[in-house]
Design an enzyme around this catalytic site. Structure first.
Site, PDB file in Angstrom:
ATOM      1  N   LYS A 153     -25.504 -28.914   1.943  1.00 37.22           N
ATOM      2  CA  LYS A 153     -25.505 -30.157   1.154  1.00 37.22           C
ATOM      3  C   LYS A 153     -24.094 -30.591   0.772  1.00 37.22           C
ATOM      4  CE  LYS A 153     -26.579 -27.943  -3.280  1.00 37.22           C
ATOM      5  NZ  LYS A 153     -26.477 -28.398  -4.619  1.00 37.22           N
ATOM      6  N   ASP A 154     -23.088 -29.705   0.903  1.00 32.22           N
ATOM      7  CA  ASP A 154     -21.693 -30.075   0.628  1.00 32.22           C
ATOM      8  C   ASP A 154     -21.003 -30.698   1.841  1.00 32.22           C
ATOM      9  OD1 ASP A 154     -21.881 -29.007  -1.939  1.00 32.22           O
ATOM     10  OD2 ASP A 154     -21.092 -27.054  -1.338  1.00 32.22           O
ATOM     11  N   THR A 185     -26.803 -31.289 -16.049  1.00 35.36           N
ATOM     12  CA  THR A 185     -26.726 -31.339 -14.592  1.00 35.36           C
ATOM     13  C   THR A 185     -25.557 -32.218 -14.201  1.00 35.36           C
ATOM     14  OG1 THR A 185     -27.762 -32.068 -12.525  1.00 35.36           O
ATOM     15  CG2 THR A 185     -28.431 -33.231 -14.526  1.00 35.36           C
ATOM     16  N   ARG A 194     -28.526 -37.431  -8.624  1.00 37.27           N
ATOM     17  CA  ARG A 194     -29.885 -37.356  -8.056  1.00 37.27           C
ATOM     18  C   ARG A 194     -30.845 -36.715  -9.047  1.00 37.27           C
ATOM     19  NH1 ARG A 194     -32.402 -32.978  -6.502  1.00 37.27           N
ATOM     20  NH2 ARG A 194     -30.491 -31.741  -6.538  1.00 37.27           N
ATOM     21  N   ARG A 195     -30.428 -35.595  -9.644  1.00 36.38           N
ATOM     22  CA  ARG A 195     -31.291 -34.934 -10.623  1.00 36.38           C
ATOM     23  C   ARG A 195     -31.468 -35.800 -11.864  1.00 36.38           C
ATOM     24  NH1 ARG A 195     -28.110 -29.394  -9.474  1.00 36.38           N
ATOM     25  NH2 ARG A 195     -29.505 -28.480  -7.906  1.00 36.38           N
ATOM     26  N   ARG A 254     -20.299 -29.065 -15.085  1.00 39.68           N
ATOM     27  CA  ARG A 254     -19.837 -28.448 -13.856  1.00 39.68           C
ATOM     28  C   ARG A 254     -19.684 -26.972 -14.103  1.00 39.68           C
ATOM     29  NH1 ARG A 254     -15.351 -30.420 -10.114  1.00 39.68           N
ATOM     30  NH2 ARG A 254     -16.308 -28.657  -9.058  1.00 39.68           N
ATOM     31  N   ARG A 287     -23.067 -22.404 -16.186  1.00 41.21           N
ATOM     32  CA  ARG A 287     -24.118 -23.378 -16.502  1.00 41.21           C
ATOM     33  C   ARG A 287     -25.235 -22.735 -17.322  1.00 41.21           C
ATOM     34  NH1 ARG A 287     -24.354 -27.662 -11.540  1.00 41.21           N
ATOM     35  NH2 ARG A 287     -22.221 -27.412 -10.845  1.00 41.21           N
ATOM     36  N   CYS A 342     -22.648 -37.232  -0.625  1.00 43.09           N
ATOM     37  CA  CYS A 342     -23.469 -36.148  -1.172  1.00 43.09           C
ATOM     38  C   CYS A 342     -23.507 -36.151  -2.701  1.00 43.09           C
ATOM     39  CB  CYS A 342     -23.022 -34.791  -0.644  1.00 43.09           C
ATOM     40  SG  CYS A 342     -21.329 -34.364  -1.002  1.00 43.09           S
TER      41      CYS A 342
END
Length: 328
Positions: A81-82, A125, A129-130, A151, A157, A249
């Site tokens: 995904k990166d 987050t 998208r989230r 981050r 996190r 992304c």
């Protein structure tokens, strides 16, 4: 005479090292050759800005790709995904090993799940998208939540929740699974694996990309042995959708291709692939969510076509206006 060790380029994070370690083990088993991990620091690792601010696309992979092209490493492992959707002219994506769990997971104060979040809950987050999908969920259930940009690595996190700064954070389930310390890391915190009907993952989430120079045909062929064809077909369709939306992304785009099977028990035959996509405003006020189903792609071109087809439908429904600044 012992063959030279293959040099595997990897980011330095605990998760990246774990992912690369799994691939290194598989390559050792496949070839009998030693594999050494070469740790490389990327811009995304050192910048303190939020991903949306630094552009997201490629910030975790550029330094690894530079090392590949300079001959400092033989191959590299990325979180798919990166990886930018455009193919790099001097490199080849040699393998997508079998995908881990693609879902997101809510790590929350003890006893809390997504359904049980209190009004006003603070959820961390760094992903637009989230944010879009969590806020849409909250709106549809008469809740108000505050999505807080964060981050840092997984430990950092989770620490925000353990220390009481946040009620919950959302992480990729694959990351938790790969570092193998779910219980040790989360302790008394609650884990709620989010249904993909509620939150679609990032395109390619849970999958790895093994990349090497296109000029090394022998290594390309060797690494191709690690490829999982179903994973490759699914993530190619997802990333084709992302590319056709002209989104990077860090855009608020979710996508998941899953395989549909027919037949009893273990005799099931995989016959179809369903691709779902979502684009939304980060406040969750507007979502465009569509799906399409077709035969399981048997070629790169078929998988790409499935993604483009759904992207076209989403654009016709107004998806472009929900993504903010699109990639050109």
């Amino acid at each position: 005479m012992t063959e030279r060790a293959l040099r595997l380029g990897t980011r330095r994070s605990k998760l990246a090292m774990a992912q690369s370690g799994h691939v290194a083990d598989a390559v050792r088993e496949l070839t009998g050759r030693p594999v050494e991990l070469v740790e490389i620091t990327t811009y995304g690792d050192t910048s303190r800005e939020h991903l949306a601010q630094i552009g997201g696309t490629g910030v975790f992979v550029a330094a690894l790709r530079d090392a590949l092209l300079a001959g400092e490493v033989d191959f590299a492992v990325h979180s798919l995904k990166d990886l930018p959707t455009a193919q790099h002219p001097g490199l080849v994506l040699a393998a997508n090993p079998r995908r881990e769990d693609p879902r997101d997971v809510l790590v929350a104060r003890e006893g809390l799940t997504l359904e049980a979040l209190p009004d006003g809950a603070r959820v961390g987050t760094g992903s637009p998208r989230r944010m879009a999908q969590l806020n849409a969920y909250a709106r549809s259930h008469g809740l108000t939540i505050e999505t807080v940009p964060i981050r840092g690595n997984i430990d950092t996190r989770v620490g925000y929740v353990r220390e009481g700064e946040l009620d919950a954070v959302v992480l990729a389930a694959a990351g938790l699974n790969r570092i193998g310390g779910t219980e040790e890391l989360t302790g008394s915190l609650s884990l709620d694996f989010l249904s993909t009907d509620t939150v679609l993952p990032a395109p390619g989430q849970g999958a790895l990309a093994v990349e090497c120079p296109a000029s090394d045909a022998g290594l390309v062929a060797l690494l191709a042995e690690l490829d999982d064809p179903f994973t490759r077909a699914a993530v190619t369709a997802e990333r084709s959708l992302l590319a056709a939306l002209e989104a990077g992304c860090s855009a608020p785009v979710g996508a998941l291709a899953d395989l549909r099977a027919e037949g009893p028990g273990r005799q099931q035959d995989v016959t179809e692939m369903r691709l779902r996509g979502v684009v939304g405003t980060t406040d969750g006020s507007t979502l465009v969510q569509l799906s399409t189903t077709g035969p399981v792609p048997t070629s790169y071109e078929e998988a790409m076509a499935l993604g483009r087809e759904l992207a076209d439908e989403m654009l016709a429904k107004g998806a472009a206006g929900l993504m903010g600044e699109r990639e050109l």
